[in-house]
Write an enzyme that holds these catalytic residues in place. Sequence first.
Site, PDB file in Angstrom:
ATOM      1  CG  ASP A   1      34.056  10.978 -22.997  1.00  0.00           C
ATOM      2  OD1 ASP A   1      34.641  10.574 -22.276  1.00  0.00           O
ATOM      3  OD2 ASP A   1      32.473  11.704 -22.674  1.00  0.00           O
ATOM      4  NE  ARG A   2      31.297   4.432 -19.775  1.00  0.00           N
ATOM      5  CZ  ARG A   2      31.683   4.039 -18.788  1.00  0.00           C
ATOM      6  NH1 ARG A   2      32.265   2.700 -18.831  1.00  0.00           N
ATOM      7  NH2 ARG A   2      31.375   4.825 -17.388  1.00  0.00           N
ATOM      8  CG  ASP A   3      30.732   7.762 -18.649  1.00  0.00           C
ATOM      9  OD1 ASP A   3      29.993   6.622 -18.756  1.00  0.00           O
ATOM     10  OD2 ASP A   3      31.826   7.332 -18.215  1.00  0.00           O
TER      11      ASP A   3
ATOM     12  CG  ASP B   1      28.269  13.184 -11.202  1.00  0.00           C
ATOM     13  OD1 ASP B   1      28.919  13.184 -12.663  1.00  0.00           O
ATOM     14  OD2 ASP B   1      27.103  13.431 -10.505  1.00  0.00           O
ATOM     15  CE1 TYR B   2      33.901  10.121  -9.557  1.00  0.00           C
ATOM     16  CE2 TYR B   2      31.701  11.118  -8.353  1.00  0.00           C
ATOM     17  CZ  TYR B   2      33.543  10.707  -8.955  1.00  0.00           C
ATOM     18  OH  TYR B   2      33.947  11.878  -8.662  1.00  0.00           O
TER      19      TYR B   2
ATOM     20  CD  GLN C   1      35.246   5.247 -16.446  1.00  0.00           C
ATOM     21  OE1 GLN C   1      34.144   4.868 -15.379  1.00  0.00           O
ATOM     22  NE2 GLN C   1      34.408   5.632 -17.119  1.00  0.00           N
TER      23      GLN C   1
ATOM     24  NE  ARG D   1      41.855  13.115 -14.576  1.00  0.00           N
ATOM     25  CZ  ARG D   1      40.562  12.960 -13.988  1.00  0.00           C
ATOM     26  NH1 ARG D   1      39.864  11.608 -14.445  1.00  0.00           N
ATOM     27  NH2 ARG D   1      39.584  13.861 -14.298  1.00  0.00           N
ATOM     28  CE  LYS D   2      38.766  11.157 -21.504  1.00  0.00           C
ATOM     29  NZ  LYS D   2      37.820  11.147 -22.554  1.00  0.00           N
TER      30      LYS D   2
ATOM     31  CG  ASP E   1      31.351  14.908 -22.502  1.00  0.00           C
ATOM     32  OD1 ASP E   1      31.847  14.343 -22.504  1.00  0.00           O
ATOM     33  OD2 ASP E   1      30.307  15.807 -21.745  1.00  0.00           O
TER      34      ASP E   1
END
Length: 211
Positions: free
Chosen positions: A33-35, A43-44, A77, A125-126, A151
């Site tokens: 995952d990235r964020d 956030d965003y 995203q 979408r996960k 995360d």
Amino acid sequence: MNVTGLPVDESGMWREILTPCVGSTLRPALFLDRDGTLIDLVDYLSTPDDVRPIVEAVALIARARANNIPTVLVTNQSGIERGYYSWQHFAEVQQAVIAAVVEGGGKIDAVYACPALPGSGAPCRKPSPGMLLAAAEDLALDLARSWMVGDAASDLAAAFNAGLRHGWLVATGYGTGDRAGALALGGPGFDVTVGRPLSELAELLSGLSNA
């Protein structure tokens, strides 16, 4: 669907192959995952100036590269569908993310991003497995021997739904709050590691490349 020359496929998913697959032999991969996993959770996130790499995750990717294990980013995203930022903004952020990984000695081999909203039922979408399945097709990956690092419980659920057998929940990002949800996914055929240092997974990758 080509969005101003960007790698967005017909389904609306970002599908960027940075290292084309050579040969047909299936190989394990490191999915991240990235964020909140590779970079600090914002956030965003829509601007490169806010990219803050997580050192331990960057080091993990460097170890994967050293062991010839491809690294694949898979990221939800929804800010795109919400209209908070565009694919062009996403691309600019990705340039900063990839630069940080390269500076740390690693490499990102492919990037998949799903713009769909929560509850949309979108296959990309996960916790749905669409992004991981697309990567397996594009890069000839052995999903059963691959690892997913994230995360959120939804990251690990996507891995479980794609047929992976290994999930690793980090303590950064949403990790602490999603601990119970992640552990609930564990069982025969899918092992879950929660909150352990990524340096431990880095050690495991050495054996994975030769398994």
